[in-house]
Design a protein around this motif. Structure first.
Motif, PDB file in Angstrom:
ATOM      1  N   GLN A   1     -10.404  -2.613  -6.942  1.00 23.43           N
ATOM      2  CA  GLN A   1     -10.208  -3.640  -7.975  1.00 23.43           C
ATOM      3  C   GLN A   1     -10.156  -3.027  -9.367  1.00 23.43           C
ATOM      4  OE1 GLN A   1      -9.285  -6.679  -7.844  1.00 23.43           O
ATOM      5  NE2 GLN A   1      -9.278  -6.670  -5.603  1.00 23.43           N
ATOM      6  N   VAL A   2     -11.068  -2.067  -9.597  1.00 20.79           N
ATOM      7  CA  VAL A   2     -11.094  -1.398 -10.900  1.00 20.79           C
ATOM      8  C   VAL A   2      -9.795  -0.627 -11.123  1.00 20.79           C
ATOM      9  CG1 VAL A   2     -12.171   0.483 -12.179  1.00 20.79           C
ATOM     10  CG2 VAL A   2     -13.601  -1.262 -11.091  1.00 20.79           C
ATOM     11  N   LEU A   3      -9.365   0.076 -10.105  1.00 23.78           N
ATOM     12  CA  LEU A   3      -8.142   0.865 -10.250  1.00 23.78           C
ATOM     13  C   LEU A   3      -6.928  -0.041 -10.445  1.00 23.78           C
ATOM     14  CD1 LEU A   3      -8.869   3.535  -7.486  1.00 23.78           C
ATOM     15  CD2 LEU A   3      -8.929   3.891  -9.962  1.00 23.78           C
ATOM     16  N   PHE A   4      -6.891  -1.143  -9.702  1.00 25.15           N
ATOM     17  CA  PHE A   4      -5.785  -2.091  -9.886  1.00 25.15           C
ATOM     18  C   PHE A   4      -5.750  -2.567 -11.336  1.00 25.15           C
ATOM     19  CE2 PHE A   4      -6.340  -3.496  -5.187  1.00 25.15           C
ATOM     20  CZ  PHE A   4      -5.598  -2.415  -4.771  1.00 25.15           C
ATOM     21  N   GLY A   5      -6.932  -2.885 -11.862  1.00 23.26           N
ATOM     22  CA  GLY A   5      -7.006  -3.392 -13.230  1.00 23.26           C
ATOM     23  C   GLY A   5      -6.467  -2.390 -14.232  1.00 23.26           C
ATOM     24  N   LEU A   6      -6.848  -1.130 -14.061  1.00 22.73           N
ATOM     25  CA  LEU A   6      -6.396  -0.106 -15.004  1.00 22.73           C
ATOM     26  C   LEU A   6      -4.886   0.098 -14.915  1.00 22.73           C
ATOM     27  CD1 LEU A   6      -9.236   2.584 -14.722  1.00 22.73           C
ATOM     28  CD2 LEU A   6      -8.731   1.083 -16.667  1.00 22.73           C
ATOM     29  N   VAL A   7      -4.395   0.260 -13.693  1.00 19.36           N
ATOM     30  CA  VAL A   7      -2.967   0.527 -13.536  1.00 19.36           C
ATOM     31  C   VAL A   7      -2.146  -0.682 -13.969  1.00 19.36           C
ATOM     32  CG1 VAL A   7      -1.147   0.965 -11.840  1.00 19.36           C
ATOM     33  CG2 VAL A   7      -3.252   2.308 -11.787  1.00 19.36           C
TER      34      VAL A   7
ATOM     35  N   SER B   1      -5.389   6.014   5.542  1.00 18.86           N
ATOM     36  CA  SER B   1      -6.237   4.886   5.149  1.00 18.86           C
ATOM     37  C   SER B   1      -5.578   3.564   5.488  1.00 18.86           C
ATOM     38  CB  SER B   1      -6.525   4.937   3.642  1.00 18.86           C
ATOM     39  OG  SER B   1      -7.079   6.170   3.285  1.00 18.86           O
ATOM     40  N   PRO B   2      -5.030   3.454   6.692  1.00 15.89           N
ATOM     41  CA  PRO B   2      -4.292   2.238   7.000  1.00 15.89           C
ATOM     42  C   PRO B   2      -5.170   1.000   6.958  1.00 15.89           C
ATOM     43  CG  PRO B   2      -4.720   3.483   8.995  1.00 15.89           C
ATOM     44  CD  PRO B   2      -5.140   4.350   7.859  1.00 15.89           C
ATOM     45  N   SER B   3      -6.415   1.148   7.378  1.00 15.43           N
ATOM     46  CA  SER B   3      -7.274  -0.035   7.491  1.00 15.43           C
ATOM     47  C   SER B   3      -7.512  -0.667   6.140  1.00 15.43           C
ATOM     48  CB  SER B   3      -8.605   0.334   8.136  1.00 15.43           C
ATOM     49  OG  SER B   3      -8.374   0.899   9.406  1.00 15.43           O
ATOM     50  N   SER B   4      -7.861   0.147   5.143  1.00 16.22           N
ATOM     51  CA  SER B   4      -8.166  -0.487   3.863  1.00 16.22           C
ATOM     52  C   SER B   4      -6.883  -0.939   3.177  1.00 16.22           C
ATOM     53  CB  SER B   4      -8.999   0.437   2.961  1.00 16.22           C
ATOM     54  OG  SER B   4      -8.244   1.477   2.455  1.00 16.22           O
ATOM     55  N   ILE B   5      -5.794  -0.210   3.352  1.00 14.47           N
ATOM     56  CA  ILE B   5      -4.534  -0.630   2.746  1.00 14.47           C
ATOM     57  C   ILE B   5      -4.057  -1.940   3.350  1.00 14.47           C
ATOM     58  CG2 ILE B   5      -2.075  -0.078   2.601  1.00 14.47           C
ATOM     59  CD1 ILE B   5      -2.908   2.832   2.109  1.00 14.47           C
ATOM     60  N   LYS B   6      -4.069  -2.024   4.660  1.00 14.27           N
ATOM     61  CA  LYS B   6      -3.591  -3.248   5.298  1.00 14.27           C
ATOM     62  C   LYS B   6      -4.488  -4.425   4.970  1.00 14.27           C
ATOM     63  CE  LYS B   6      -1.006  -0.900   8.898  1.00 14.27           C
ATOM     64  NZ  LYS B   6      -0.999  -0.341  10.269  1.00 14.27           N
ATOM     65  N   ARG B   7      -5.783  -4.168   4.910  1.00 14.75           N
ATOM     66  CA  ARG B   7      -6.692  -5.262   4.594  1.00 14.75           C
ATOM     67  C   ARG B   7      -6.481  -5.743   3.160  1.00 14.75           C
ATOM     68  NH1 ARG B   7     -12.954  -5.498   6.471  1.00 14.75           N
ATOM     69  NH2 ARG B   7     -11.916  -4.844   8.395  1.00 14.75           N
ATOM     70  N   THR B   8      -6.311  -4.793   2.251  1.00 14.25           N
ATOM     71  CA  THR B   8      -6.146  -5.162   0.843  1.00 14.25           C
ATOM     72  C   THR B   8      -4.849  -5.929   0.617  1.00 14.25           C
ATOM     73  OG1 THR B   8      -7.396  -3.219   0.148  1.00 14.25           O
ATOM     74  CG2 THR B   8      -6.007  -4.252  -1.512  1.00 14.25           C
ATOM     75  N   LEU B   9      -3.800  -5.511   1.293  1.00 17.12           N
ATOM     76  CA  LEU B   9      -2.490  -6.108   1.055  1.00 17.12           C
ATOM     77  C   LEU B   9      -2.160  -7.236   2.031  1.00 17.12           C
ATOM     78  CD1 LEU B   9      -0.432  -2.860   0.379  1.00 17.12           C
ATOM     79  CD2 LEU B   9      -1.440  -4.418  -1.293  1.00 17.12           C
TER      80      LEU B   9
ATOM     81  N   PRO C   1       9.935  -3.046   7.822  1.00 13.48           N
ATOM     82  CA  PRO C   1      10.969  -2.533   6.907  1.00 13.48           C
ATOM     83  C   PRO C   1      10.751  -2.915   5.440  1.00 13.48           C
ATOM     84  CG  PRO C   1      11.982  -3.290   8.922  1.00 13.48           C
ATOM     85  CD  PRO C   1      10.531  -3.645   9.034  1.00 13.48           C
ATOM     86  N   ASP C   2      10.285  -4.136   5.193  1.00 11.27           N
ATOM     87  CA  ASP C   2      10.064  -4.552   3.800  1.00 11.27           C
ATOM     88  C   ASP C   2       8.936  -3.751   3.153  1.00 11.27           C
ATOM     89  OD1 ASP C   2      12.053  -6.382   3.939  1.00 11.27           O
ATOM     90  OD2 ASP C   2      10.745  -8.107   4.320  1.00 11.27           O
ATOM     91  N   ASN C   3       7.831  -3.643   3.893  1.00 12.61           N
ATOM     92  CA  ASN C   3       6.711  -2.829   3.418  1.00 12.61           C
ATOM     93  C   ASN C   3       7.161  -1.429   3.074  1.00 12.61           C
ATOM     94  OD1 ASN C   3       4.465  -4.030   6.031  1.00 12.61           O
ATOM     95  ND2 ASN C   3       5.186  -4.992   4.165  1.00 12.61           N
ATOM     96  N   LEU C   4       7.874  -0.842   4.029  1.00 10.69           N
ATOM     97  CA  LEU C   4       8.257   0.561   3.891  1.00 10.69           C
ATOM     98  C   LEU C   4       9.185   0.764   2.704  1.00 10.69           C
ATOM     99  CD1 LEU C   4       8.774   1.383   7.659  1.00 10.69           C
ATOM    100  CD2 LEU C   4       6.866   2.047   6.205  1.00 10.69           C
ATOM    101  N   GLU C   5      10.035  -0.218   2.473  1.00 12.45           N
ATOM    102  CA  GLU C   5      10.939  -0.114   1.329  1.00 12.45           C
ATOM    103  C   GLU C   5      10.142  -0.139   0.025  1.00 12.45           C
ATOM    104  OE1 GLU C   5      13.781   0.810   0.985  1.00 12.45           O
ATOM    105  OE2 GLU C   5      14.308   0.180  -1.051  1.00 12.45           O
ATOM    106  N   ALA C   6       9.133  -0.984  -0.021  1.00  9.26           N
ATOM    107  CA  ALA C   6       8.294  -1.043  -1.224  1.00  9.26           C
ATOM    108  C   ALA C   6       7.569   0.284  -1.437  1.00  9.26           C
ATOM    109  CB  ALA C   6       7.280  -2.189  -1.104  1.00  9.26           C
TER     110      ALA C   6
ATOM    111  N   ASP D   1      -2.567  -8.137  -9.119  1.00 14.49           N
ATOM    112  CA  ASP D   1      -2.266  -8.329  -7.704  1.00 14.49           C
ATOM    113  C   ASP D   1      -0.790  -8.083  -7.390  1.00 14.49           C
ATOM    114  OD1 ASP D   1      -1.223 -10.520  -8.887  1.00 14.49           O
ATOM    115  OD2 ASP D   1      -2.623 -11.955  -7.994  1.00 14.49           O
ATOM    116  N   ASP D   2      -0.119  -7.457  -8.329  1.00 14.53           N
ATOM    117  CA  ASP D   2       1.275  -7.078  -8.120  1.00 14.53           C
ATOM    118  C   ASP D   2       1.350  -5.984  -7.053  1.00 14.53           C
ATOM    119  OD1 ASP D   2       4.077  -7.145  -9.843  1.00 14.53           O
ATOM    120  OD2 ASP D   2       3.692  -5.218  -8.870  1.00 14.53           O
ATOM    121  N   LEU D   3       2.301  -6.147  -6.126  1.00 19.13           N
ATOM    122  CA  LEU D   3       2.404  -5.173  -5.039  1.00 19.13           C
ATOM    123  C   LEU D   3       2.648  -3.768  -5.558  1.00 19.13           C
ATOM    124  CD1 LEU D   3       2.590  -4.455  -2.050  1.00 19.13           C
ATOM    125  CD2 LEU D   3       4.995  -5.133  -2.097  1.00 19.13           C
ATOM    126  N   GLU D   4       3.521  -3.656  -6.550  1.00 15.78           N
ATOM    127  CA  GLU D   4       3.842  -2.321  -7.062  1.00 15.78           C
ATOM    128  C   GLU D   4       2.610  -1.645  -7.647  1.00 15.78           C
ATOM    129  OE1 GLU D   4       7.292  -1.916  -9.764  1.00 15.78           O
ATOM    130  OE2 GLU D   4       6.113  -0.318 -10.682  1.00 15.78           O
TER     131      GLU D   4
END
Lengths: 223, 223
Positions: free
Chosen positions: A141-147, B177-185, B192-197, A156-159
């Motif tokens: 959350q902190v890192l998201f806020g900074l970036v 870190s798939p678990s935390s990435i998938k959980r966060t997003l 394909p959409d994910n991968l493009e992003a 909460d922007d995907l990018e």
DNA sequence: GTCTATAGTCGGATAGAC
DNA sequence: GTCTATCCGACTATAGAC
């Protein structure tokens, strides 16, 4: 070395052993022997081997909290206070990442946690929830806020989020692939010189990554 | 689904199971049952459970070779031919990394290898030597060559190598870190959409990282 | 709270029939 | 080459003495 009370001795020993080998690679006998407690103490204090493992996860959350807590709080305060400029946000991000590099990679103790954490990433168990809620989510959350402030977008922007993950990946790789990195570079372990070289490259990358977003100002020292 | 001969069936089953659980997390009985072979076949074909594990490592090397071999050979040829410009080197690097993102992350089969590989990174066994010599070293050499040309330095330059590791870390993090990435997003899996992003962000990072080294030309499509 | 002793299960390995 | 049957050590968990 070993703590006074059996409970603490067990947790600290388990942190070592579960880190070095995996959960399945460690037996309760090994744990009891190394912790210098009786085998039955595991059941007494933690109910089972799994219970001890979960206690280890909570211990990791506590350690990381002591480690990162003050820094994160400071940054969070700046984020809440609002009106951080892009430049200030960028500098806070750099400081945080430098801290990860010079501290997280350096300390041999952190290696114990990190192996457990990454195993949980690959094959999550109940312990992953403890780790995720305990410090991963707050840190993210902190890192998201900074970036978000640096690139002028929403938190909460995907990018923004992918940018954070990719940046953290640059640092994590030195924890996650230590064997091939050390073998390739003929490093036996990370030392201050190594870490300084890593820090320079990561900071330089950061400057490049955000060079479009900021106004061409490069304040981070890359060498 | 299962191959004809018991030997192959065992290796493929072991690849699955050792990937999902760890070496210690899998029993010979489980392996034999899933592979639909007799328990004694493990000793007959591989000598022991460890022998089967090493055979799995060799299988991974073969798979990765089929996967990356042609591409690596093409790039190596360009490197040997010499006189690659910075721009050409950069484009070759981008192509290679895009391939990792759109293929390595996408295929569910690759997840099996990757877990084994990362466990070996954290706690190397004899299998690590097989993996390292089999494809890690060759792949790193190619990447060193490309980055060296981009930044105008030697292939064994420390900065070049750290740059390569940090860049690969940006991609690896999505495996590690798939678990935390998938959980966060709120992603259940990579599509394909994910991968493009992800590809866009990594390519954009790459452009920034090397923007000083190249002549301000940004040829990679970031969106 | 701490220990010994052991129950009950499951592990890898293997002998020997076919 | 394939299978059954089995050895024997190691495992987690726990009962019960102190």
């Amino acid at each position: 070395m070993l703590a006074d009370d059996p409970r603490t001795r067990l947790i600290e020993t388990a942190l070592d052993l579960f880190g070095q080998y995996s959960f399945d690679g460690v037996s309760t006998r090994m744990l009891a022997e190394r912790a210098e407690v009786n085998l039955a103490a595991i059941k007494y204090y933690f109910g089972s081997k799994e219970g001890l493992y979960l206690a280890v996860a909570e211990q990791i959350v506590q350690h990381v909290g002591q480690f990162l807590g003050p820094r994160m709080a400071k940054v969070q305060e700046s984020l809440d206070g609002d009106e951080l400029t892009k430049e200030e946000s960028f500098n806070l991000l750099c400081e945080l990442l430098e801290f990860f590099i010079t501290r997280l990679l350096a300390l041999p103790e952190t290696g114990k946690w990190l192996k457990i954490i990454f195993r949980e990433q690959l094959c999550p168990t109940q312990a992953f929830d403890i780790l995720f809620d305990g410090f991963m989510r707050p840190l993210d959350q902190v890192l998201f806020g900074l970036v978000a402030r640096i690139v002028g977008r929403n938190e909460d922007d995907l990018e923004v989020r992918l940018r954070v993950f990719s940046i953290m990946g640059q640092i994590q790789v030195f924890n996650v692939s230590p064997s091939s990195i050390k073998r390739t570079l003929n490093w036996d372990q990370y030392n201050p010189d190594n870490l300084e070289a890593i820090r320079c490259v990561i900071m330089d990358n950061l400057n490049g990554i955000f060079s479009m977003s900021r106004n061409g100002v490069c304040s981070a020292q890359t060498r």
